[in-house]
Write a protein that holds these residues in place. Structure first.
Motif, mmCIF file in Angstrom:
data_model
loop_
_atom_site.group_PDB
_atom_site.id
_atom_site.type_symbol
_atom_site.label_atom_id
_atom_site.label_comp_id
_atom_site.label_asym_id
_atom_site.label_seq_id
_atom_site.Cartn_x
_atom_site.Cartn_y
_atom_site.Cartn_z
ATOM 1 N N LYS A 132 -11.691 -12.401 -7.928
ATOM 2 C CA LYS A 132 -13.041 -12.949 -7.744
ATOM 3 C C LYS A 132 -13.436 -13.828 -8.924
ATOM 4 N N SER A 133 -13.100 -13.407 -10.130
ATOM 5 C CA SER A 133 -13.399 -14.214 -11.319
ATOM 6 C C SER A 133 -12.652 -15.541 -11.266
ATOM 7 N N PHE A 134 -11.381 -15.490 -10.896
ATOM 8 C CA PHE A 134 -10.586 -16.709 -10.787
ATOM 9 C C PHE A 134 -11.204 -17.639 -9.746
ATOM 10 N N GLU A 135 -11.596 -17.079 -8.608
ATOM 11 C CA GLU A 135 -12.219 -17.882 -7.550
ATOM 12 C C GLU A 135 -13.535 -18.498 -8.013
ATOM 13 N N THR A 136 -14.279 -17.790 -8.853
ATOM 14 C CA THR A 136 -15.521 -18.339 -9.406
ATOM 15 C C THR A 136 -15.222 -19.585 -10.235
ATOM 16 N N GLY A 137 -14.184 -19.522 -11.053
ATOM 17 C CA GLY A 137 -13.785 -20.691 -11.842
ATOM 18 C C GLY A 137 -13.431 -21.870 -10.954
ATOM 19 N N VAL A 138 -12.698 -21.595 -9.888
ATOM 20 C CA VAL A 138 -12.297 -22.659 -8.956
ATOM 21 C C VAL A 138 -13.515 -23.256 -8.268
ATOM 22 N N LYS A 139 -14.424 -22.408 -7.803
ATOM 23 C CA LYS A 139 -15.619 -22.897 -7.105
ATOM 24 C C LYS A 139 -16.464 -23.787 -8.013
ATOM 25 N N TYR A 140 -16.731 -23.318 -9.209
ATOM 26 C CA TYR A 140 -17.545 -24.112 -10.130
ATOM 27 C C TYR A 140 -16.862 -25.425 -10.483
ATOM 28 N N GLN A 141 -15.549 -25.383 -10.639
ATOM 29 C CA GLN A 141 -14.817 -26.614 -10.922
ATOM 30 C C GLN A 141 -14.959 -27.595 -9.767
ATOM 31 N N LEU A 142 -14.776 -27.128 -8.546
ATOM 32 C CA LEU A 142 -14.862 -28.012 -7.386
ATOM 33 C C LEU A 142 -16.277 -28.527 -7.170
ATOM 34 N N TYR A 143 -17.266 -27.645 -7.266
ATOM 35 C CA TYR A 143 -18.655 -28.076 -7.078
ATOM 36 C C TYR A 143 -19.030 -29.173 -8.069
ATOM 37 N N HIS A 144 -18.655 -28.970 -9.317
ATOM 38 C CA HIS A 144 -19.060 -29.937 -10.337
ATOM 39 C C HIS A 144 -18.209 -31.204 -10.293
ATOM 40 N N ALA A 145 -16.990 -31.120 -9.790
ATOM 41 C CA ALA A 145 -16.206 -32.340 -9.556
ATOM 42 C C ALA A 145 -16.892 -33.189 -8.486
ATOM 43 N N ILE A 146 -17.414 -32.538 -7.462
ATOM 44 C CA ILE A 146 -18.150 -33.258 -6.408
ATOM 45 C C ILE A 146 -19.413 -33.889 -6.979
ATOM 46 N N VAL A 147 -20.108 -33.145 -7.829
ATOM 47 C CA VAL A 147 -21.313 -33.697 -8.478
ATOM 48 C C VAL A 147 -20.945 -34.944 -9.281
#
Length: 126
Positions: A37-52
């Motif tokens: 879950k922690s690893f997935e959190t890192g991935v999600k935040y990375q992807l969201y902010h790449a989109i931003v």
């Protein structure tokens, strides 16, 4: 600056997909549920902010100092936040937890928040 932002965002977005697949397949066998879950959190935040960053790069001129600080806050924040999580999770799975990464994660999160605040100021200045 816009082209650099778009390039950086596209690289981070692509890496987020790769890391997500890596986590879902290869790491699923060696990580416990909380670590995954922690690893997935890192991935999600990375992807969201790449989109931003993509949206910002396509829609703002990025000529002002404020806009440059905003972009750098997002870029550095992504790296510090997500990559420190990756390091913490993978190192703890190998029983060699890199504890020095612990304080880096909230620093990255703080930079992401700063990026959002600077984005608000940038929008208000338009």
């Amino acid at each position: 600056m816009s082209q650099f932002t778009l390039l950086f965002a596209s690289i981070l977005g692509g890496l987020a997909v790769i890391f997500g697949a890596f986590g879902a397949h290869a790491l699923k066998k060696i990580l416990n549920e909380d670590q995954l879950k922690s690893f997935e959190t890192g991935v999600k935040y990375q992807l969201y902010h790449a989109i931003v960053l993509l949206v910002i790069g396509f829609n703002l001129s990025l000529d002002t100092t404020l806009e440059k600080y905003m972009v750098y806050s997002f870029m550095i924040g992504i790296i510090l936040f997500s990559f420190s999580i990756y390091g913490l999770v993978i190192s703890s799975a190998n029983n060699k937890k890199l504890k020095f990464l612990g304080p880096i994660t909230p620093l990255g999160g703080l930079l992401l928040v700063c990026g959002w605040i600077l984005l608000c100021f940038s929008i208000l200045n338009l």
